[in-house]
Motif scaffolding. Structure first.
Motif, PDB file in Angstrom:
ATOM      1  N   ILE A  40      59.259  44.540   5.144  1.00 43.06           N
ATOM      2  CA  ILE A  40      60.433  43.961   4.503  1.00 43.06           C
ATOM      3  C   ILE A  40      60.260  42.456   4.348  1.00 43.06           C
ATOM      4  O   ILE A  40      60.470  41.893   3.303  1.00 43.06           O
ATOM      5  N   LEU A  51      70.940  45.545   2.413  1.00 46.84           N
ATOM      6  CA  LEU A  51      69.746  46.284   2.828  1.00 46.84           C
ATOM      7  C   LEU A  51      70.123  47.549   3.604  1.00 46.84           C
ATOM      8  O   LEU A  51      70.805  47.494   4.622  1.00 46.84           O
ATOM      9  N   SER A  52      69.658  48.689   3.134  1.00 51.21           N
ATOM     10  CA  SER A  52      70.012  49.930   3.837  1.00 51.21           C
ATOM     11  C   SER A  52      68.907  50.382   4.784  1.00 51.21           C
ATOM     12  O   SER A  52      68.721  51.565   5.018  1.00 51.21           O
ATOM     13  N   TYR A  53      68.201  49.425   5.349  1.00 48.78           N
ATOM     14  CA  TYR A  53      67.080  49.724   6.256  1.00 48.78           C
ATOM     15  C   TYR A  53      67.577  50.309   7.575  1.00 48.78           C
ATOM     16  O   TYR A  53      68.513  49.797   8.189  1.00 48.78           O
ATOM     17  N   GLY A  82      72.201  46.603   6.831  1.00 52.66           N
ATOM     18  CA  GLY A  82      73.215  46.021   5.964  1.00 52.66           C
ATOM     19  C   GLY A  82      74.625  46.276   6.476  1.00 52.66           C
ATOM     20  O   GLY A  82      75.492  45.395   6.416  1.00 52.66           O
ATOM     21  N   LEU A 139      67.757  38.718   6.346  1.00 47.54           N
ATOM     22  CA  LEU A 139      67.737  39.930   5.520  1.00 47.54           C
ATOM     23  C   LEU A 139      69.009  40.050   4.695  1.00 47.54           C
ATOM     24  O   LEU A 139      70.082  39.645   5.132  1.00 47.54           O
TER      25      LEU A 139
END
Lengths: 329, 329
Positions: B150, B267-269, B221, B263
């Protein structure tokens, strides 16, 4: 039964199980004319009444209180439009100060210097907004005692003593209400002259089992068998014990051990906050953890576990709000 | 390519993505004969090899390292049964000290005073068991750098300096390994002469985002948008910062802000510990929170958020164990 009208007028707000039973008890006492404020259940109950099956009161089919209304505004006048002054306003709603402050809710049915407020609700510091709004009125409380059914507790009721009213008056009005409650057949109701200690005692349960079971999606037995009782709940109970002590409401030291080990390890009981979370309903987080944590901060009491659990449950609230928003778009 | 055999013998343990790429890099360097210890994947890989598609190394179909074996015991002798002495043992397994101590895992392929251990693993204090078991060997580490993809971090590698070996020797062996790694095409690998600060820096991520996302079942996120970053993660980062400082590995103050806000909020990490939890796989909880908390206790550092999150994740582990037990009966 005498034909004389009952001496007290009571307005009862909140139509869950606690409110329904309270309205039966007060009506059965013969001392109270009870007006129930119902919102979503108004149409059904005003037509069909309640079907009640209770250990204390037996089977009641289609039971109705003295009067059923749709709002506190409607309760503020009688059927002829004349103003009504209530002796007691009984609040049996969920404690959600951000969503639904009790002071707003009861405002139409309050008479300054006369109406005593009885809050049958969870949490700490719930009386403060009422005393602020009606400094000359008596305020008393009792917890909804969900655990009663498991552990056969006595339900304690008592006044919140405050500067605007002689303690003797507060105690006398509370005593009359408790007498009425006992006359109505509530078998396990007891007057305590200062309710604060009882509320902190109840918080030993609500601030610990109730919150951690919700956060972890575990029932009471699971929390106990996983040693979460020892790692989390007992440390949290001591934090609560320390706040209560610093706030001038000391509890006996033995109460922590008793509260932690009173229930069997196989009990699959799911506390109210867990059920709320699972069903997307608002949790009573602010009165159960938020207000005690504010007191802790004022008084300089260390609360590492409670504060962290509170922050994490705020994230659960955020998730719930997101789901609701997603559901409505 | 020269026909001279490569100068170093490397035994690599762990066949996930990190281990596979490491074996490609080391082989491509021309400096290492790589023996890979595979367990569950042995049958497939020894027959078909690996299909690899990587930005750094392109497409490799059916790629195989120098030798593939089923166990460290098998790796301890060559095809003729003669003992093999390894220059480097590279460990790319998950860090689960209670389930699978690395010292036990590598014991058959270690030569006292010779073999350097490279731990490409998460956590704090992971080198201690190795130094204790082989006090005259060099130990170095690097984190598996899941976030690299990322945020384009540089992968830092370096020695754990310790009393059993001259620092210059530890650094020299680490330098040779990093050189080999860079020669093999690892574009973003850098030697640091004391890896401890880098490990604590990485813990600012792993001890916070990784653990809280897992506990709350929220992605990166979501944690950021819910303000969980401000209420939970940043306080936890300062706790880690304080432990590192007390342990003699101070980080710059600006790193907390940088780590917290690097970040994007959309962000759907889903960090590794969350994926582990969702898939019922063991979490690297002890090396990521348990060991830092032990250090905090030794050094008298206050860690209210970390300690509570650790206790709550232990309850998640208990739930996971219950489900496994239920599944096998």
């Amino acid at each position: 039964m005498s034909t004389k009208p009952p001496p007290y007028r009571v307005c009862l707000i909140g139509s869950g199980g606690v409110g329904t039973i309270a309205s039966v008890v007060l009506t059965k006492s013969g001392q109270a004319h009870v007006t129930c404020v119902l919102r979503s259940k108004y149409n059904y109950v005003s037509q069909h009444g309640w079907d009640i099956d209770s250990i204390d009161h037996g089977k009641l089919l289609g039971w109705k209180p003295g009067r059923i209304v749709r709002s506190a505004d409607e309760a503020s006048t009688d059927e002829n439009g004349d103003p009504v002054e209530y002796d007691y306003v009984v609040v049996c709603t969920k404690q959600l100060p951000n969503l639904n402050p009790v002071a707003d809710l009861i405002s139409p049915v309050m008479t300054s210097g006369k109406t005593t407020v009885i809050m049958i609700q969870n949490g700490i510091g719930i009386e403060e907004e009422i005393i602020q709004a009606w400094p000359g009125n008596a305020v008393m409380s009792s917890d909804p005692n969900v655990v009663v059914q498991i552990a056969k507790d006595v339900s304690k009721m008592g006044p919140h003593l405050h500067a605007g009213l002689d303690d003797s008056v507060s105690i006398e009005r509370a005593r009359r209400f408790v007498d009425m409650y006992v006359m109505g057949g509530a078998s396990v109701c007891e007057l305590v002259e200062d309710i604060q200690v009882a509320r902190w005692e109840k918080l030993l349960w609500n601030g610990t089992f109730n919150t951690v079971c919700a956060l972890m999606r575990m029932d009471v037995g699971e929390i106990q068998r996983s040693k979460g009782r020892e790692s989390m709940l007992i440390p949290m109970m001591w934090e609560i014990w320390n706040i209560a002590k610093a706030a001038g409401h000391p509890m006996p030291e033995t109460i922590v051990e008793w509260m932690a080990y009173r229930l069997p390890d196989e009990l699959s009981y799911r506390p109210s906050m867990l059920l709320d979370l699972e069903n997307g309903r608002p949790m009573e987080l602010e009165v159960i953890l938020g207000n005690p944590l504010k007191k802790a901060q004022e008084l300089g009491v260390d609360t590492p576990h409670m504060a962290t659990v509170h922050k994490l449950l705020k994230l659960e609230e955020w998730k719930m709000d997101q789901e609701k928003t997603a559901g409505t778009t």
